[in-house]
Write an enzyme that holds these catalytic residues in place. Sequence first.
Site, mmCIF file in Angstrom:
data_model
loop_
_atom_site.group_PDB
_atom_site.id
_atom_site.type_symbol
_atom_site.label_atom_id
_atom_site.label_comp_id
_atom_site.label_asym_id
_atom_site.label_seq_id
_atom_site.Cartn_x
_atom_site.Cartn_y
_atom_site.Cartn_z
ATOM 1 N N ASN A 185 -33.157 5.541 11.867
ATOM 2 C CA ASN A 185 -32.371 5.356 10.637
ATOM 3 C C ASN A 185 -32.750 4.094 9.846
ATOM 4 O O ASN A 185 -32.623 4.074 8.624
ATOM 5 C CB ASN A 185 -30.868 5.430 10.923
ATOM 6 N N GLU B 140 -28.018 -1.908 21.491
ATOM 7 C CA GLU B 140 -27.360 -1.758 20.183
ATOM 8 C C GLU B 140 -27.087 -0.277 20.015
ATOM 9 O O GLU B 140 -27.995 0.502 19.707
ATOM 10 C CB GLU B 140 -28.272 -2.275 19.066
ATOM 11 N N LEU B 141 -25.841 0.133 20.249
ATOM 12 C CA LEU B 141 -25.553 1.564 20.379
ATOM 13 C C LEU B 141 -24.703 2.080 19.216
ATOM 14 O O LEU B 141 -24.643 1.464 18.170
ATOM 15 C CB LEU B 141 -24.877 1.794 21.741
ATOM 16 N N ARG C 247 -24.363 3.475 2.194
ATOM 17 C CA ARG C 247 -25.667 2.883 2.515
ATOM 18 C C ARG C 247 -26.370 3.782 3.520
ATOM 19 O O ARG C 247 -25.768 4.248 4.476
ATOM 20 C CB ARG C 247 -25.472 1.488 3.094
ATOM 21 N N CYS D 67 -25.265 2.897 11.996
ATOM 22 C CA CYS D 67 -24.313 2.635 13.086
ATOM 23 C C CYS D 67 -23.103 1.890 12.548
ATOM 24 O O CYS D 67 -22.023 1.968 13.115
ATOM 25 C CB CYS D 67 -24.994 1.811 14.171
ATOM 26 N N GLU E 277 -19.495 10.019 15.661
ATOM 27 C CA GLU E 277 -20.216 9.426 14.526
ATOM 28 C C GLU E 277 -20.568 10.542 13.543
ATOM 29 O O GLU E 277 -21.233 11.508 13.923
ATOM 30 C CB GLU E 277 -21.531 8.808 15.016
HETATM 31 P P1 NAP Z 1 -31.348 8.240 19.957
HETATM 32 O O1 NAP Z 1 -31.468 9.695 20.013
HETATM 33 O O2 NAP Z 1 -30.588 7.541 21.018
HETATM 34 O O3 NAP Z 1 -32.832 7.676 19.859
HETATM 35 C C1 NAP Z 1 -33.105 6.300 19.726
HETATM 36 C C2 NAP Z 1 -34.476 6.026 20.302
HETATM 37 O O4 NAP Z 1 -34.443 6.317 21.698
HETATM 38 C C3 NAP Z 1 -35.582 6.892 19.717
HETATM 39 O O5 NAP Z 1 -36.768 6.144 19.676
HETATM 40 C C4 NAP Z 1 -35.687 8.007 20.750
HETATM 41 O O6 NAP Z 1 -36.929 8.656 20.768
HETATM 42 C C5 NAP Z 1 -35.481 7.213 22.022
HETATM 43 N N1 NAP Z 1 -35.101 8.020 23.163
HETATM 44 C C6 NAP Z 1 -34.410 9.177 23.188
HETATM 45 N N2 NAP Z 1 -34.271 9.603 24.465
HETATM 46 C C7 NAP Z 1 -34.888 8.695 25.244
HETATM 47 C C8 NAP Z 1 -35.116 8.584 26.655
HETATM 48 N N3 NAP Z 1 -34.663 9.481 27.517
HETATM 49 N N4 NAP Z 1 -35.809 7.515 27.110
HETATM 50 C C9 NAP Z 1 -36.285 6.585 26.267
HETATM 51 N N5 NAP Z 1 -36.125 6.649 24.932
HETATM 52 C C10 NAP Z 1 -35.422 7.682 24.423
HETATM 53 O O7 NAP Z 1 -30.671 7.762 18.589
HETATM 54 P P2 NAP Z 1 -31.107 8.171 17.111
HETATM 55 O O8 NAP Z 1 -30.541 9.496 16.819
HETATM 56 O O9 NAP Z 1 -32.548 7.949 16.893
HETATM 57 O O10 NAP Z 1 -30.373 7.025 16.290
HETATM 58 C C11 NAP Z 1 -29.071 7.131 15.905
HETATM 59 C C12 NAP Z 1 -28.149 6.374 16.846
HETATM 60 O O11 NAP Z 1 -28.549 5.002 16.868
HETATM 61 C C13 NAP Z 1 -26.724 6.369 16.373
HETATM 62 O O12 NAP Z 1 -25.867 6.553 17.468
HETATM 63 C C14 NAP Z 1 -26.556 4.979 15.781
HETATM 64 O O13 NAP Z 1 -25.238 4.521 15.751
HETATM 65 C C15 NAP Z 1 -27.419 4.184 16.677
HETATM 66 N N6 NAP Z 1 -27.825 2.926 16.038
HETATM 67 C C16 NAP Z 1 -27.268 1.770 16.478
HETATM 68 C C17 NAP Z 1 -27.597 0.577 15.853
HETATM 69 C C18 NAP Z 1 -26.976 -0.714 16.317
HETATM 70 O O14 NAP Z 1 -27.507 -1.756 15.946
HETATM 71 N N7 NAP Z 1 -25.915 -0.708 17.094
HETATM 72 C C19 NAP Z 1 -28.499 0.559 14.793
HETATM 73 C C20 NAP Z 1 -29.051 1.763 14.361
HETATM 74 C C21 NAP Z 1 -28.707 2.944 15.005
HETATM 75 P P3 NAP Z 1 -37.150 10.019 19.923
HETATM 76 O O15 NAP Z 1 -37.223 9.619 18.538
HETATM 77 O O16 NAP Z 1 -38.410 10.576 20.432
HETATM 78 O O17 NAP Z 1 -35.956 10.882 20.237
#
Ligand code: NAP
Length: 507
Positions: free
Chosen positions: A179, A278-279, A306, A312, A409
């Site tokens: 994102n 950071e979840l 935004r 997140c 979310e």
């Molecule tokens: P995601 O599915 O958890 O993926 C995040 C990253 O983890 C990606 O690079 C993904 O790779 C990788 N990943 C997935 N499964 C994995 C595994 N088993 N082992 C190692 N890496 C793995 O999250 P997303 O959909 O990309 O992002 C959205 C989430 O991020 C939302 O929940 C949002 O709130 C959170 N977020 C949090 C923050 C913060 O600062 N707290 C900031 C931004 C976003 P792939 O792309 O290959 O799936």
Amino acid sequence: MTNPGLASSPDVDARASAPSPADEARVVDAVPTGLFIGGSWRSAASGRTLVVDDPATGKTLCEVADAGPEDGMAALAAAADAQQSFAAMPPRERGEILRRAYELIMDRIDDLALLMTLEMGKPLPESKGEITYAAEFFRWFAEEAVRIDGGYAVAPNGASRFLVQKQPVGVSLLITPWNFPMAMGTRKIGPAIAAGCATVLKPAAQTPLSMHALAAILAEVGLPDGALNIVTTSDAGGVMEPLIRDGRARKLSFTGSTAVGKLLLEQASEQVLRTSMELGGNAPFLVFDDADLDKAIDGAMLAKMRNMGEACTAANRFLVHRSVADAFADRLAERMGGLRVGRGTEDGVQVGPLVDAKGRDKVIGLVRDAVDRGASVRVGAEPADGPGYFYPPTVLTDVPLEARLTSEEIFGPVAAISVFDAEDEAVAAANDTEYGLVSYLFTENLTRALRVSERLESGMVGLNTGLVSNPAAPFGGIKQSGLGREGGSVGIEEFLETKYVAIGFGG
Ligand code: NAP
């Protein structure tokens, strides 16, 4: 600059001039498509590639190398080889690398923003905002690199001395989401370089191009070989799990969903890695009867719209005092309904597509569920057919607290408004979530502002503002929103260990 980068609301900053198809092809063609390992770009050992799409059209932008486990191991080996000499590099030199990279990023902001818009969908002005924000982490951590301190103290009984020293934690694994394709990377790479940690970074499979462009910039400004390695892969678990369990890495810094974060914490326990998580979030946005509604609406536009709501920190639940709920909903519906939706490269577009069909289907399902449970649609909720994963800005009122979107979310441009009557009720509803990243609070009453800020269970509070992100401030959550902080003066601590030397003082 008080709020570097992300400060502009989507409806007041949409004046980019549209790039041509030739510009689009040029910026995509300029990005290295290999894996960045040990300072050079190489194909995946398997020869496989993965496709990167434009979410506004569904069309392929390019293909990049698709790492397998052996490539991941090669990247870890390169980082491990580089670690000792990188840690020994003078802090000023590491800082200067970050500073030069900051300057190059800003020099190339137009091309980097176009690249980001193409791979992720957000409108160009927002991409520029993110690039600025991302670059600011490098500027900030360039300054922090030379401020790593320690201590010297007399033991209470006077018989010994304590020398306290900070050392780099060691090889660090970094995993980032789609994102914020650039900023989520620089928020980790910046402090890692400043602290002297060599890294392996895995960007999201959907948006690797911004990280590839960043790695090329860091190489250009003299980052030593192996100090940053990038493995893009369609097999995140297959590539990263062996690295996490290997033992050479000492740190895992992850930004992404809570579900994946929990899985990684389990894996990281095997080698007792330092972790930063950071979840996900489920931010409440509280508007009291004594709020300045102009400020609250501006704040809501930022906190909700935004990144098309794919943040997140996005306001997920609007909790508005009954006496101002109608006025707030009317004004928010007018502002959100007036936004121009389209491909983020087009002139005047304020809302781009969601990242993929799955993301859009989730939003459609959550809105349907809320309406089935009695919510009313003030504006939006009718996605158009056609290419791209667009969803219209939507305002729902009378949202019952048991609707799914109050606990999940949304990750889309949907404002769900519920009403409250009393402060205690509002605070209880705000805290009724397993998440605790950020809360927003609008009131002109100072005592209430401080009282409610203290009672909100979140790592960050936006008080009369819809934006908390700032490289100079500690970003992070509590509860299931994460562990640790990124940015601010504590950001570098995540990549440092404290060593204490006890000094005998004779006699
Ligand atoms: P995601 O599915 O958890 O993926 C995040 C990253 O983890 C990606 O690079 C993904 O790779 C990788 N990943 C997935 N499964 C994995 C595994 N088993 N082992 C190692 N890496 C793995 O999250 P997303 O959909 O990309 O992002 C959205 C989430 O991020 C939302 O929940 C949002 O709130 C959170 N977020 C949090 C923050 C913060 O600062 N707290 C900031 C931004 C976003 P792939 O792309 O290959 O799936």
